[in-house]
Scaffold this active site. Structure first.
Site, PDB file in Angstrom:
ATOM      1  N   GLU A 131      -0.103   4.257 -14.044  1.00 55.36           N
ATOM      2  CA  GLU A 131      -0.501   5.178 -14.828  1.00 55.36           C
ATOM      3  C   GLU A 131      -1.993   5.732 -14.361  1.00 55.36           C
ATOM      4  O   GLU A 131      -2.183   6.878 -15.078  1.00 55.36           O
ATOM      5  CB  GLU A 131      -0.188   4.780 -16.191  1.00 55.36           C
ATOM      6  CG  GLU A 131       1.217   4.446 -16.825  1.00 55.36           C
ATOM      7  CD  GLU A 131       1.136   3.556 -17.982  1.00 55.36           C
ATOM      8  OE1 GLU A 131       1.398   4.188 -18.992  1.00 55.36           O
ATOM      9  OE2 GLU A 131       1.121   2.366 -17.541  1.00 55.36           O
TER      10      GLU A 131
ATOM     11  N   PRO B 268       0.883  -1.166   0.048  1.00 61.29           N
ATOM     12  CA  PRO B 268       0.017  -0.114   0.069  1.00 61.29           C
ATOM     13  C   PRO B 268       0.929   1.258  -0.068  1.00 61.29           C
ATOM     14  O   PRO B 268       0.375   2.435  -0.472  1.00 61.29           O
ATOM     15  CB  PRO B 268      -0.906  -0.159   1.304  1.00 61.29           C
ATOM     16  CG  PRO B 268      -0.294  -1.221   2.081  1.00 61.29           C
ATOM     17  CD  PRO B 268       0.571  -2.262   1.148  1.00 61.29           C
TER      18      PRO B 268
HETATM   19 MO1  MOS Z   1       4.715   3.281 -19.964  1.00 58.17          MO
HETATM   20  S1  MOS Z   1       4.233   5.067 -20.923  1.00 58.17           S
HETATM   21  O1  MOS Z   1       3.715   1.920 -20.554  1.00 58.17           O
HETATM   22  O2  MOS Z   1       6.222   3.048 -19.721  1.00 58.17           O
END
Ligand code: MOS
Length: 746
Positions: A712, A639
């Site tokens: 991401e 975490p």
């Molecule tokens: Mo990421 S843009 O898949 O390194």
């Protein structure tokens, strides 16, 4: 269906908020990054790069450079070592064309046109300056209006450019309310803290390369092809990366140039890109112009969603930002169309960068949703809930798991969203700044690539796990080791964990937010193979308390094998191996996506981001004062590290909304800000109080570990939330990102 590890055992490493295991090495300077290597006899390399964006080099002042004290060689198209394969030959969709001094043409600004090798770094740079290239320049084509748009062959990782269901035009025609808006996002450069660095050494036809890589196997494969040597002759060491953000996913031209220069001179060569060298040959996020058309019925339900993206790629290769992908998955609508168009311009080829597609696409989509919610007289969160997708809109597949409702609820509660006035320009702080609140939905696919791992358990209760995985700063050294220790049923301090070298089993690519699932999956499988063999030995040994339990009836924990139904009955690994006369048990494992599960389920992580901004009513200056994100991404391995990934992602989103903008001079195609002084990224003073909430989510389908990616997703949702907060503060809808003070005052 893959086996799921759902429970956390006593003493389990998984789930622990451990700090980075390599942290002390990094903060004391003992972690050896690529550029820290300097074997005796190393030559320093400096790139001489093009000052035009299109044309050719007609001359270099070679003598001036070669006569400079300390300069040993100048590598140009005239003397560059021959390659086994032309770097423009594409033998796969993820093989991008590289500029490796094959001719004198210039395809983009900052393209390497020569490499100077010298005894000192200073001499190399002075030599590169003295080359003073002369050019025959052609007028560059720059920007999204450079040519008539065309339909690209594929976008992102080869997805179709156009996908739809239903009839968008009919859905729009039947709508009670319609919103059509055009959003523009700027070109951005990865700007990892650590520049691409390479220390290349040849011994005969064997290459040793120290260089940061997010994908060792792909890098080895590319080098093997270019140099015409077997992959086993190449060893890449990449134990630590100072960020990558996609720019180190595939090997870049300058990294290969270092290898060519080492071959040319017969000496080790060290090439460290300068910041400006990273604007051109190492990829970027292309600019987009996205047209969103939405229709709703009288109850505020979407009747149609049309997402058209125009984006740029290079004149000589194909990578197209898949910005429309977010619209495949987020909102329920009977009529959906996602289309991509491209133009070719004179830049380096764009590449995967920090949520490629989802970042740009979500910035536009979430803004359009906000505009539509207001048009419908609905709260933005209420509007999103009214259009909640129970199944994936484009495919109709059920989600493998989707705790987005919980993300909305927990994020809104933590932020205090319920107090938000519907109308813009209603709130001010004590200093008179306009205050605005905005929100956005976050989403990112739960991807999985291929990886292999090796594991070993020894009679003394220690173990080793090895995988050619990569820690780009995200915490893989720690999270993957946690999975390894858990899989072997030993404490972390009994585990030797090796990664970051191409000599180890392929760890796949550290990208697509899929590394924990992929590399972790392979580790989990390798450890399971070891435990299965050990269990086989114990359960068939009449002297063992586990005799007759069957392999499935035992589990490994705390250095022991114990009965699944009664943890008090068991014995140490050492006791089992001693009776069997064995020193160790070894195993291998691999992981890849499960096509059957992929076909049956849509797999995505989700989240909700809430932003508060303060805008100076006179100067238009914008500050983000609060960011709250709530994310659901399956099982959480660590975490602390996951929260850190979410913070980082949200800061990227802030960066996308307010800061990053690579500017080209349209007359020359040259960069106006290829440096960190003028290409803005958020510093601490730009970064607000943040909260990242880890929303519980069990996913029995996504993969063996039940994990989705966390790297991401934080960038998605955030840029839109901030843009929407700026509108809510000011009443001005800026549709051009980054949102700058002139655009707010505009
Ligand atoms: Mo990421 S843009 O898949 O390194």
């Amino acid at each position: 269906m893959p086996e799921t590890v759902a429970r956390t055992r006593h003493g389990s490493s998984i789930g622990q908020p451990l700090t980075r295991r390599e942290g002390p090495l990094k903060v004391t300077g003992q972690a050896r990054f690529a550029a820290d290597n300097l074997p005796p006899g190393t030559l320093h390399a400096a790139l001489c790069t093009a000052r035009i964006a299109r044309g050719r080099v007609t001359g270099l002042d070679l003598a001036a450079a070669e006569n400079h004290p300390g300069v040993v060689a100048v590598m140009t198209p005239d003397n560059a070592p021959a390659l086994a394969k032309h770097p423009d030959d594409k033998d796969g969709p993820f093989v991008f064309r590289l500029d490796l001094l094959q001719d004198w043409s210039v395809r983009y600004a900052n393209q390497p046109v020569a490499v100077v090798l010298a005894e000192t770094l200073e001499a190399a740079f002075e030599g590169a300056r003295l080359l003073a290239p002369r050019y025959a320049a052609e007028e560059p084509r720059i920007g999204l209006d450079a040519e008539a748009p065309f339909t690209p062959p594929g976008v992102g990782v080869g997805q179709p450019p156009d996908e739809s269901h239903g009839d968008v035009e009919a859905g729009l025609a039947a709508a009670d309310k319609r919103v059509e808006a055009v959003y523009e996002t700027a070109a951005q450069y990865h700007n990892a803290m650590e520049p691409h660095a390479a220390l290349a050494q040849w011994e005969g036809d064997r290459l040793l390369l120290h260089t940061p890589s997010q994908g060792l196997t792909a890098a080895v494969g590319r080098l093997a092809g270019l140099f015409g040597i077997p992959p086993k002759n190449i060893r890449i060491e990449s134990p630590y990366l100072g960020g990558g953000f996609g720019s180190k996913g595939l090997i870049s031209g300058p990294q290969v140039l270092a290898c060519m220069a080492a071959r040319l001179t017969g000496r080790p060569v060290k090439l460290v890109a300068r910041r400006e060298d990273m604007y051109g040959p190492m990829g970027h996020r292309a600019e987009t112009r996205q047209t969103l058309r939405l229709g709703t019925d009288a109850a505020g339900k979407l009747t149609a969603l049309d997402h058209l993206t125009l984006t740029a790629s290079s004149r000589f290769d194909d990578f197209f930002e898949p910005a429309g992908g977010v619209s495949h998955t987020l909102y329920a609508t009977p009529n959906l169309a996602v289309r991509h168009r491209g133009v070719r311009v004179d830049t380096g080829t764009p590449l995967f960068m920090r949520a490629p597609g989802e970042a740009s696409g979500s910035a536009a989509l979430e803004s359009a949703l906000d505009e539509m919610a207001f048009a419908c007289g609905m709260d933005p969160l209420e509007f999103r809930l009214a259009n909640y997708a129970e199944t994936e809109p484009l495919s109709g597949r059920p989600f493998s798991s989707k705790a987005l409702r919980e993300c909305y609820a927990q994020g809104a509660a933590a932020f205090g969203w319920a107090d938000r006035p519907r109308e813009p320009r209603q709130m001010r702080d004590a200093d008179g700044f306009l205050v605005g609140w905005g929100m956005g939905t976050a989403t990112f696919p739960a991807l999985m690539f291929e990886a292999q791992a090796r594991a070993e358990l020894r009679a003394d209760g220690s173990g080793t796990v090895e995988i050619g995985a990569q820690d780009m700063g995200q915490g893989a050294w720690t999270a993957l080791a946690q999975i390894a220790a858990d899989g072997l049923g030993i404490d972390l301090d009994r585990l030797t964990f090796n990664m970051g070298s191409s000599t180890l089993p392929s760890g796949g690519i550290a990208g697509g937010s899929a590394h924990t699932a992929t590399a972790g999956g392979a580790i989990h499988a390798a450890a399971a193979a070891v435990i299965a063999e050990l269990a086989g030995i114990a359960t068939s040994d009449s002297a063992s308390p586990l005799y007759g339990a069957g392999n499935a009836g035992v589990v490994a924990e705390g250095g022991r094998l114990v009965r699944r139904d009664d943890a008090s009955r068991g014995e140490t690994f050492g006791a089992i191996l001693a009776r069997a006369g064995r020193e160790r048990v070894e195993g291998t494992g691999k992981a890849s996506s499960d096509p059957a599960a992929q076909k049956s389920y849509a797999m995505h992580a989700h989240g909700a981001v809430f932003a508060e901004v303060k805008v100076d009513p006179d100067l238009g200056q914008i500050r983000v004062s609060r960011l709250v994100g709530a994310f659901a991404a399956g099982r959480i391995i660590n975490p602390r590290l996951v929260r850190s990934q979410y913070y980082g992602g949200m800061i990227w989103g802030l960066s996308f909304a307010l800061h990053e903008h690579a500017a080209l001079d349209p007359r020359t195609g040259r960069f106006l800000n290829d440096n960190l002084g003028e290409y803005h990224v958020p510093v601490n003073a730009d970064t607000p109080e943040m909260e990242a909430i880890l929303v519980h989510e069990d996913d029995p389908h996504v993969n063996a570990l039940g994990v989705k990616g966390v790297g991401e997703i934080g960038i998605t949702g955030t840029a839109g939330a901030i843009a929407n907060a700026v509108w809510h503060a000011t009443g001005v809808r800026v549709r051009e990102l980054p949102i700058t003070l002139d655009r707010v005052l505009g």
